[in-house]
Design an enzyme around this catalytic site. Structure first.
Site, PDB file in Angstrom:
ATOM      1  N   LYS A 154     -20.686  23.559  12.560  1.00  0.00           N
ATOM      2  CA  LYS A 154     -20.785  22.835  11.284  1.00  0.00           C
ATOM      3  C   LYS A 154     -19.868  23.535  10.275  1.00  0.00           C
ATOM      4  O   LYS A 154     -20.298  24.392   9.509  1.00  0.00           O
ATOM      5  CB  LYS A 154     -22.258  22.824  10.848  1.00  0.00           C
ATOM      6  CG  LYS A 154     -22.651  21.569  10.111  1.00  0.00           C
ATOM      7  CD  LYS A 154     -24.149  21.482   9.949  1.00  0.00           C
ATOM      8  CE  LYS A 154     -24.529  20.708   8.712  1.00  0.00           C
ATOM      9  NZ  LYS A 154     -24.035  19.355   8.599  1.00  0.00           N
ATOM     10  N   VAL A 155     -18.593  23.186  10.348  1.00  0.00           N
ATOM     11  CA  VAL A 155     -17.555  23.825   9.544  1.00  0.00           C
ATOM     12  C   VAL A 155     -17.323  22.984   8.289  1.00  0.00           C
ATOM     13  O   VAL A 155     -17.165  21.762   8.397  1.00  0.00           O
ATOM     14  CB  VAL A 155     -16.229  23.894  10.350  1.00  0.00           C
ATOM     15  CG1 VAL A 155     -15.127  24.566   9.541  1.00  0.00           C
ATOM     16  CG2 VAL A 155     -16.431  24.590  11.684  1.00  0.00           C
TER      17      VAL A 155
END
Ligand code: PMP
Length: 308
Positions: A154-155
């Protein structure tokens, strides 16, 4: 009016005091990984239940690992800090927790090495994200591929992909986007996993279809199996298969479980919420509010509010 708090630079402070400088690496390059966690307010119990806190902190550690970052805090410590932020903030409505491991160094140069990282957690009140039922379209934007930026991490930077899709959907009059992956198979929504039901079976794309491995999705799959004996199959889904699905729904921390009643101007089933989606959704909302004994271990209770 309650004050939101944040864990920032090693202490819990009012959110208004948690500020970063304009040169912060993460602000310039999207070099951060994060989580979204729901605190669900239970009016009867006068307390907030935080949904699957540990699983979210574990995914934060996985996202950090994928980017090769060192996460200083243990999962236990992050859970403790998150609960401290919830309890200090003391909201009596649904909230959203945002833990983040971010490149805090104030340096120029695109990279993930030789830059300082720090951890923060902030909280914001957050009501329903999608309408009760959603009308969706297939986005012209494709989901980023694992060969570009791995979507199972989850960038923050990835969310430009989601934002392009979400804005296109909204400006075209739809509630949410359905993104296809690079090879044209159904991947996910801009911030939700997607499920369809055909002939009583629950079907969702595989993790290799460039989806975030959703914690809400995993929880719904477990409930479907345990409580209704419905198995979930993970396989590739074509866009046209969505058009003939009996039921479709999306899952996510923000979206909870949202029935999809229209895709690309075609009604899903008869255009109303289907029976399996309805059953799952009723149970799911009970579970996340801490009202179901069997799944109470998924909900971390905050201290009960004392009337004053
Ligand atoms: N896909 C994307 C792209 C998301 O941002 C989210 C929200 N975190 C999800 C799926 C759903 O994941 P979860 O249920 O863990 O919130």
């Amino acid at each position: 009016m309650p004050t939101p708090y944040a864990y920032f630079q090693g202490s819990v402070v009012p959110l208004s005091e948690a500020k970063i400088g304009v040169m912060t690496h993460a602000f310039n390059y999207g070099t951060a990984v994060f989580e979204g966690i729901r605190g669900n307010w239970n009016e009867e119990h006068q307390r907030t239940y935080v949904f699957r806190l540990r699983e979210h902190m574990e995914r934060l550690a996985q996202s950090s690992k994928i980017l090769g970052l060192e996460l200083k805090e243990s999962t236990d410590r992050l859970c403790e800090l998150a609960m401290e932020v919830v309890e200090r903030s003391d909201f009596s409505e649904d909230v959203y927790l945002r833990p983040m491991v971010y490149a805090s160094g104030e340096v120029l140069g695109v990279r993930l090495h030789n830059v300082a990282f720090d951890t923060l957690i902030f909280l914001a009140p957050f009501p329903a994200y999608l309408p009760e039922t959603a009308r969706c379209h297939t986005s012209t934007w494709r989901r980023v591929d694992d060969t570009g930026i791995p979507p199972r991490a989850k960038v923050t930077g990835i969310y430009v992909n989601s934002a392009l899709a979400k804005t296109e959907a909204n400006l075209n009059g739809f509630d949410e986007a359905i993104m296809l992956n690079a090879d044209g198979h159904v991947s996910e929504g801009s911030g939700e996993n997607i499920f369809m039901i055909r002939n009583g079976k629950l079907i969702t794309p595989t993790p290799a279809d460039n989806v975030l491995e959703g914690i809400t999705a995993k929880s719904v799959v477990e409930i479907a199996k345990n409580e209704f004996g419905i198995e979930c199959v993970e396989r590739q889904i074509d866009r046209s298969e969505l058009y003939i699905a009996d039921e479709i729904f999306m899952t996510g921390t923000a979206a909870h479980l949202t029935p999809v009643v229209e895709v690309d101007r075609r009604e899903v089933g008869d255009g109303k919420v289907g029976p399996i989606t309805r059953q799952l959704s009723q149970l799911f909302f009970d579970v996340i509010k801490g009202n179901n004994e069997k799944y109470k271990h998924w909900c971390t209770p905050a201290r009960a509010r004392v009337a004053n």
